[in-house]
Design a protein around this motif. Structure first.
Motif, PDB file in Angstrom:
ATOM      1  N   ILE A 157      28.358  53.233  68.958  1.00  0.00           N
ATOM      2  CA  ILE A 157      28.272  52.419  67.578  1.00  0.00           C
ATOM      3  C   ILE A 157      29.167  51.304  67.720  1.00  0.00           C
ATOM      4  O   ILE A 157      30.300  51.457  68.148  1.00  0.00           O
ATOM      5  N   ASP A 158      28.662  50.346  67.396  1.00  0.00           N
ATOM      6  CA  ASP A 158      29.440  48.944  67.580  1.00  0.00           C
ATOM      7  C   ASP A 158      29.175  48.107  65.882  1.00  0.00           C
ATOM      8  O   ASP A 158      28.389  47.954  65.214  1.00  0.00           O
ATOM      9  N   ILE A 159      30.550  48.321  65.306  1.00  0.00           N
ATOM     10  CA  ILE A 159      30.726  47.862  63.873  1.00  0.00           C
ATOM     11  C   ILE A 159      31.460  46.684  63.845  1.00  0.00           C
ATOM     12  O   ILE A 159      32.857  46.388  64.248  1.00  0.00           O
ATOM     13  N   GLU A 160      30.547  45.354  63.687  1.00  0.00           N
ATOM     14  CA  GLU A 160      31.244  44.193  63.633  1.00  0.00           C
ATOM     15  C   GLU A 160      32.171  43.951  62.369  1.00  0.00           C
ATOM     16  O   GLU A 160      31.891  44.541  61.487  1.00  0.00           O
ATOM     17  N   SER A 161      32.895  42.882  62.699  1.00  0.00           N
ATOM     18  CA  SER A 161      33.653  42.483  61.215  1.00  0.00           C
ATOM     19  C   SER A 161      32.835  42.268  60.236  1.00  0.00           C
ATOM     20  O   SER A 161      31.848  41.521  60.215  1.00  0.00           O
ATOM     21  N   GLY A 162      33.115  43.085  59.158  1.00  0.00           N
ATOM     22  CA  GLY A 162      32.141  42.973  57.828  1.00  0.00           C
ATOM     23  C   GLY A 162      30.940  43.545  57.889  1.00  0.00           C
ATOM     24  O   GLY A 162      30.380  43.935  56.674  1.00  0.00           O
ATOM     25  N   GLY A 163      30.878  44.739  58.774  1.00  0.00           N
ATOM     26  CA  GLY A 163      29.905  45.741  58.979  1.00  0.00           C
ATOM     27  C   GLY A 163      30.498  47.040  58.295  1.00  0.00           C
ATOM     28  O   GLY A 163      31.569  47.263  58.395  1.00  0.00           O
ATOM     29  N   ILE A 164      29.731  47.903  57.820  1.00  0.00           N
ATOM     30  CA  ILE A 164      30.165  49.036  57.228  1.00  0.00           C
ATOM     31  C   ILE A 164      29.548  50.498  57.808  1.00  0.00           C
ATOM     32  O   ILE A 164      28.280  50.317  58.022  1.00  0.00           O
ATOM     33  N   TYR A 165      29.932  51.384  58.160  1.00  0.00           N
ATOM     34  CA  TYR A 165      29.674  52.575  58.513  1.00  0.00           C
ATOM     35  C   TYR A 165      30.280  53.547  57.427  1.00  0.00           C
ATOM     36  O   TYR A 165      31.575  53.946  57.373  1.00  0.00           O
ATOM     37  N   ASP A 166      29.603  53.922  56.510  1.00  0.00           N
ATOM     38  CA  ASP A 166      29.915  54.885  55.541  1.00  0.00           C
ATOM     39  C   ASP A 166      29.542  56.227  56.034  1.00  0.00           C
ATOM     40  O   ASP A 166      28.404  56.961  55.797  1.00  0.00           O
TER      41      ASP A 166
END
Length: 186
Positions: A157-166
């Motif tokens: 999983i790659d969460i870029e700046s401003g992305g959200i994993y809730d």
């Protein structure tokens, strides 16, 4: 497109792009996507009481192609059967929500959430999400919400700046090779 009791195949030698408002695959029907091409869904079925954008009670053959949702609203649903796999999925709905329900959302390769939200249909939904490859959440994209409670499994999983994993209240499993070392959050 509503396919019923037949086979819809776009299997030419070259990758093609198919654009539909929605895709409804009835029992006894097979949908074969363009090889390594794109199937773009831009709306939902207006004539049903349930706002399906993708519904599969038949057979989906992904053909190593990409399904892309571009519809910006908060009500449309994807309802795959638990034994069906997409190959790649792109969610690019601006501020829209793509809700999944009724079965596992299985992605054999990569999931990209460019903009919008991918989440369970109902509050506290328990349907599993499996992404065998990489789940990429870009700035403006989100996976999860509404108290999701299903088991979510990602290759990476790659969460870029401003992305959200809730994160789901169920298990989040990150398993780089899907059968070796992994990270588990319970």
């Amino acid at each position: 497109v509503v396919t019923s009791g037949a086979t819809y195949a776009n299997t030419g030698a070259a990758a093609n792009t198919q654009t539909f408002g929605s895709l409804f695959i009835n029992a006894g029907t097979t949908f074969i996507a363009s090889p390594s091409g794109n199937t773009i869904l831009t709306n939902k079925r207006p004539e049903t009481s349930v706002p399906y954008q993708f519904y599969c009670d038949g057979i989906l053959t992904h053909n190593n192609g990409t399904f892309k949702d571009t519809f910006n609203d908060t009500a449309h649903r994807w309802t795959p059967t638990s034994d069906q796999f997409f190959y790649n999925v792109i969610i690019d709905t601006t501020a829209g929500w793509t809700r999944f329900e009724g079965g596992d959302l299985n992605i054999a390769n990569d999931l990209t959430v460019t903009s919008g939200v991918l989440l369970q249909h109902g509050d506290g939904g328990t349907d599993p999400l499996l992404v065998s490859g990489t789940a990429l959440i870009s700035n403006g994209g989100q996976i999860g919400g509404r108290n999701d409670a299903g088991a979510y499994t990602f290759g990476t999983i790659d969460i870029e700046s401003g992305g959200i994993y809730d994160a789901t209240s169920g298990e989040t499993i990150i398993d780089n090779d899907m059968n070796g070392d992994s990270f588990l959050n319970e």
